[in-house]
Design an enzyme around this catalytic site. Structure first.
Site, PDB file in Angstrom:
ATOM      1  N   HIS A 107       3.649  25.435  14.805  1.00 46.84           N
ATOM      2  CA  HIS A 107       5.016  24.935  14.917  1.00 46.84           C
ATOM      3  C   HIS A 107       6.017  26.074  14.748  1.00 46.84           C
ATOM      4  CE1 HIS A 107       3.286  20.884  14.299  1.00 46.84           C
ATOM      5  NE2 HIS A 107       4.371  20.472  14.931  1.00 46.84           N
TER       6      HIS A 107
ATOM      7  N   LYS B  45       9.966  24.757  10.414  1.00 42.61           N
ATOM      8  CA  LYS B  45       9.273  23.560   9.911  1.00 42.61           C
ATOM      9  C   LYS B  45       8.978  23.716   8.422  1.00 42.61           C
ATOM     10  CE  LYS B  45       5.687  20.188  10.982  1.00 42.61           C
ATOM     11  NZ  LYS B  45       6.697  19.106  10.904  1.00 42.61           N
TER      12      LYS B  45
END
Length: 256
Positions: free
Chosen positions: A144, A148
């Site tokens: 990600h 995040k």
């Protein structure tokens, strides 16, 4: 069941996903009834609290923060407003609040609203049931963007839960993550997790089952966060007419 005239509110309407939801509600056939935001302006359809928004809604879509989940669960249950929840990183107490709310209102709770991820999760459960842990090692890799805040991702944990369900074991006691140093041999019944963070990667998840003679892997890549908004609006429209209870995207897609 008709989806016409479903009044949809968006918690966190000015956030990254909230802005996409604003567009998708209208194009998807719902009625945007407003949203919540910390910077809400007076006399607009954007409110500072969910208490103010809820009476205008049939359904609220919520991709805000784990810290708000218990409060939102109570507000929506008291208001009788259905809830599409996409917030991840929830504690045991948060999840209990979601289950309690689902005793009074219909709730769709999913870590990921992509139809593709939903199918990968379902297939992972089926593969885990067919491929015994004694010979097939289950591993999950997720990537990600650098912003995040939770790891492993909610989607990775949902895939891991599907693997655990397929093998009839408890996920929490079989997770292996953060491997470093002299770890010793891999546990045969472990479910491994690896996490990568960097740049602006929207999301990538791979679940693999590896034996001494073969490897089977499923990979899902998200190219645009809009897929989450599209799926969440689909879930919101589906909730009209549903009885109180806790649902997931497999229910929304008619897979059960």
């Amino acid at each position: 069941m008709t989806t016409q005239g479903v009044r949809i509110g968006i918690a966190g309407i000015n956030g990254r996903v909230g802005r996409l939801l604003r567009e998708e509600v209208t194009t998807g056939g719902g009625i945007l009834s407003g949203g919540t935001a910390r910077d809400a302006a007076p006399a607009s359809d954007v409110f500072a609290t969910l208490d103010a928004l809820a009476p205008r809604c049939d359904v609220v879509i919520d991709f805000t923060h784990a810290a708000t989940v218990r409060t939102h669960a109570d507000i929506l249950a008291r208001a009788g407003v259905a809830w599409v929840l996409g917030t991840t990183g929830l504690s045991a107490a948060d999840l209990e609040a979601v289950r309690t709310a689902a005793g009074r209102i219909p709730v769709v709770h999913a870590a990921n609203y992509s139809p593709g991820v939903t199918l990968v999760t379902r297939l992972a459960r089926q593969m885990a049931a067919a491929l015994p842990s004694a010979t097939y090692d289950a591993e999950i890799l997720e990537m990600h963007h650098r912003q995040k805040v939770d790891a492993p991702s909610g989607t990775a944990l949902a895939i891991g839960q599907a693997v655990a369900d397929g093998r009839g074991i408890d996920l929490a006691s079989h997770i292996e993550d953060g491997r470093t140093g002299h770890t010793g041999p891999r546990r045969a019944d472990a479910i491994g997790f690896a996490v990568l963070r960097g740049g602006q990667i929207v999301g990538e998840h791979t679940v693999s089952f590896t034996s001494a003679t073969e490897q089977i892997a499923l990979t899902h890549r998200s190219f645009d966060r809009r897929i989450y908004a599209t799926g969440a609006v689909r879930a919101a429209l589906w909730l009209r007419g549903q009885a109180s209870g806790l649902y997931d995207m497999e229910d929304v897609l008619g897979l059960d």
